[in-house]
Design a protein around this motif. Structure first.
Motif, mmCIF file in Angstrom:
data_model
loop_
_atom_site.group_PDB
_atom_site.id
_atom_site.type_symbol
_atom_site.label_atom_id
_atom_site.label_comp_id
_atom_site.label_asym_id
_atom_site.label_seq_id
_atom_site.Cartn_x
_atom_site.Cartn_y
_atom_site.Cartn_z
ATOM 1 N N GLN A 70 -12.615 14.493 11.169
ATOM 2 C CA GLN A 70 -12.714 13.743 9.924
ATOM 3 C C GLN A 70 -12.912 14.743 8.778
ATOM 4 O OE1 GLN A 70 -14.357 9.712 10.127
ATOM 5 N NE2 GLN A 70 -15.353 10.298 12.060
ATOM 6 N N ASP A 83 -17.377 7.319 11.624
ATOM 7 C CA ASP A 83 -17.205 7.603 10.203
ATOM 8 C C ASP A 83 -18.538 7.675 9.474
ATOM 9 O OD1 ASP A 83 -17.923 4.931 10.071
ATOM 10 O OD2 ASP A 83 -16.189 4.301 8.898
ATOM 11 N N LYS A 151 -9.112 10.939 13.321
ATOM 12 C CA LYS A 151 -9.934 9.734 13.265
ATOM 13 C C LYS A 151 -9.875 9.118 11.866
ATOM 14 C CE LYS A 151 -12.655 7.511 16.117
ATOM 15 N NZ LYS A 151 -12.242 7.186 17.479
ATOM 16 N N ASN A 152 -9.697 7.806 11.826
ATOM 17 C CA ASN A 152 -9.734 7.067 10.555
ATOM 18 C C ASN A 152 -8.852 7.697 9.475
ATOM 19 O OD1 ASN A 152 -11.829 5.313 11.604
ATOM 20 N ND2 ASN A 152 -13.267 6.992 11.270
ATOM 21 N N GLU A 154 -6.815 6.562 7.503
ATOM 22 C CA GLU A 154 -6.722 5.773 6.279
ATOM 23 C C GLU A 154 -7.809 6.149 5.265
ATOM 24 O OE1 GLU A 154 -9.465 3.699 9.101
ATOM 25 O OE2 GLU A 154 -7.478 4.640 9.272
ATOM 26 N N LEU A 155 -8.897 6.754 5.751
ATOM 27 C CA LEU A 155 -9.981 7.183 4.856
ATOM 28 C C LEU A 155 -9.716 8.533 4.221
ATOM 29 C CD1 LEU A 155 -13.132 6.275 7.021
ATOM 30 C CD2 LEU A 155 -12.073 4.910 5.185
ATOM 31 N N SER A 188 -3.486 5.448 14.899
ATOM 32 C CA SER A 188 -2.563 5.111 13.821
ATOM 33 C C SER A 188 -1.169 5.638 14.116
ATOM 34 C CB SER A 188 -3.059 5.718 12.503
ATOM 35 O OG SER A 188 -2.062 5.636 11.507
#
Length: 290
Positions: A70, A83, A151-152, A154-155, A188
């Motif tokens: 991240q 997150d 990881k994540n 979209e953030l 994703s």
């Protein structure tokens, strides 16, 4: 003796172990047993996603480690699963007024202050959230292989390009690493497609279980489909294997998370190519020494 104390010695044996164990990195013409992947490092025995967990896996003779990446507020790539910093660090104590303690809201220097080991056990007090640079350097030092999860995404707009740039700077995008030592995965599909478009040589894995009828849509940019063990069946593994991935080889399957002998034997019987586990010693002993 603690695993960290013997890691330097045991990692020297990894090359010999690799020659002795039938590691399953390519299916074509192979009847080898599945690769064993240490989930967030050997996370049953050391705090997840720390350098201690990498070393614990090395001490157990495990070649593959999985991790999560991240990004901090000031743009540093760090290795952590959630997150939020709350579960696996003392962020709530160090920064009591910063709820909900999201990774993206803290600078790299702030995160470097946090204790990422005491929650797991007193022996790991003072362990830190590693940067991705430190993590891949440790994996390289241990002669291990890396299953890296974005990881994540979209953030963190642009994290795919940033991750690939870091991997390139650290020497992880040469042919030796691309062919047998690196896989990038994500839940994703869009993130994986971006990775493939930016660096077509990188092997990629889609986490989750798309419908069998939709699998051909992923074969253009994903080399693996990596489902939860609870969702897996022999027929689904066969459906994945029937397709050719972006590098001209049959698509593969890594199943997660498998921590006991009966389940390991079941998924191996399905024909999976890898088993992701918090207890890699248990899974390897089950699959390689029975």
């Amino acid at each position: 003796m603690h695993a960290r104390a013997v890691a330097a010695t045991t990692t020297a044996l990894l090359g010999a172990i690799a020659l002795l164990l039938p590691v399953h990195d390519a299916r074509a013409g192979s009847t080898a047993r599945p690769s064993v992947i240490a989930h967030r490092g050997a996370s049953a025995y050391a705090p997840e996603n720390t350098l201690s967990a990498v070393d614990e896996a090395a001490a157990l003779g495990i070649l593959w480690v999985e991790n999560d990446v991240q990004r901090t507020k000031d743009g540093e790539l760090v290795v952590i699963h959630d997150d939020s910093l709350r579960r696996t660090t003392d962020a709530e104590e160090v920064f009591p007024d910063r709820a909900p303690w999201k990774v993206k809201d803290f600078t790299a220097a702030e995160i470097a202050r946090l204790d990422a080991g005491s929650w797991f056990g007193a022996a790991y007090a003072g362990a830190r959230v590693p940067t991705l640079t430190a993590y891949v350097d440790r994996v390289e030092h241990n002669h291990q292989k890396l299953l890296l999860e974005i990881k994540n995404p979209e953030l963190y707009p642009g994290i795919e390009q940033q991750t690939l740039k870091l991997l390139g700077n650290e020497g992880w995008l040469d042919q030796r690493h691309l062919v047998g030592r690196l896989i990038v995965q994500s839940f994703s599909a869009g993130s994986l497609r971006t990775v493939h478009d930016l660096k077509p040589g990188v092997r990629t894995g889609l986490l989750g279980k798309p419908a069998a009828a939709d699998l051909p849509d992923y074969a253009g940019f994903a080399d693996l489909i990596n489902p939860s063990v609870a969702s897996l069946s022999r027929d689904y593994v066969s459906a994945v294997h029937a397709l050719t991935g972006p590098h001209g080889k049959p698509m593969e399957v890594f199943a997660w998370t498998v921590d006991d002998a009966p389940t390991a034997l079941t998924v191996a019987g399905y024909g999976v190519d890898g088993v992701i586990t918090n207890r890699p010693d248990v899974v390897r002993r089950t699959l390689y020494w029975y």
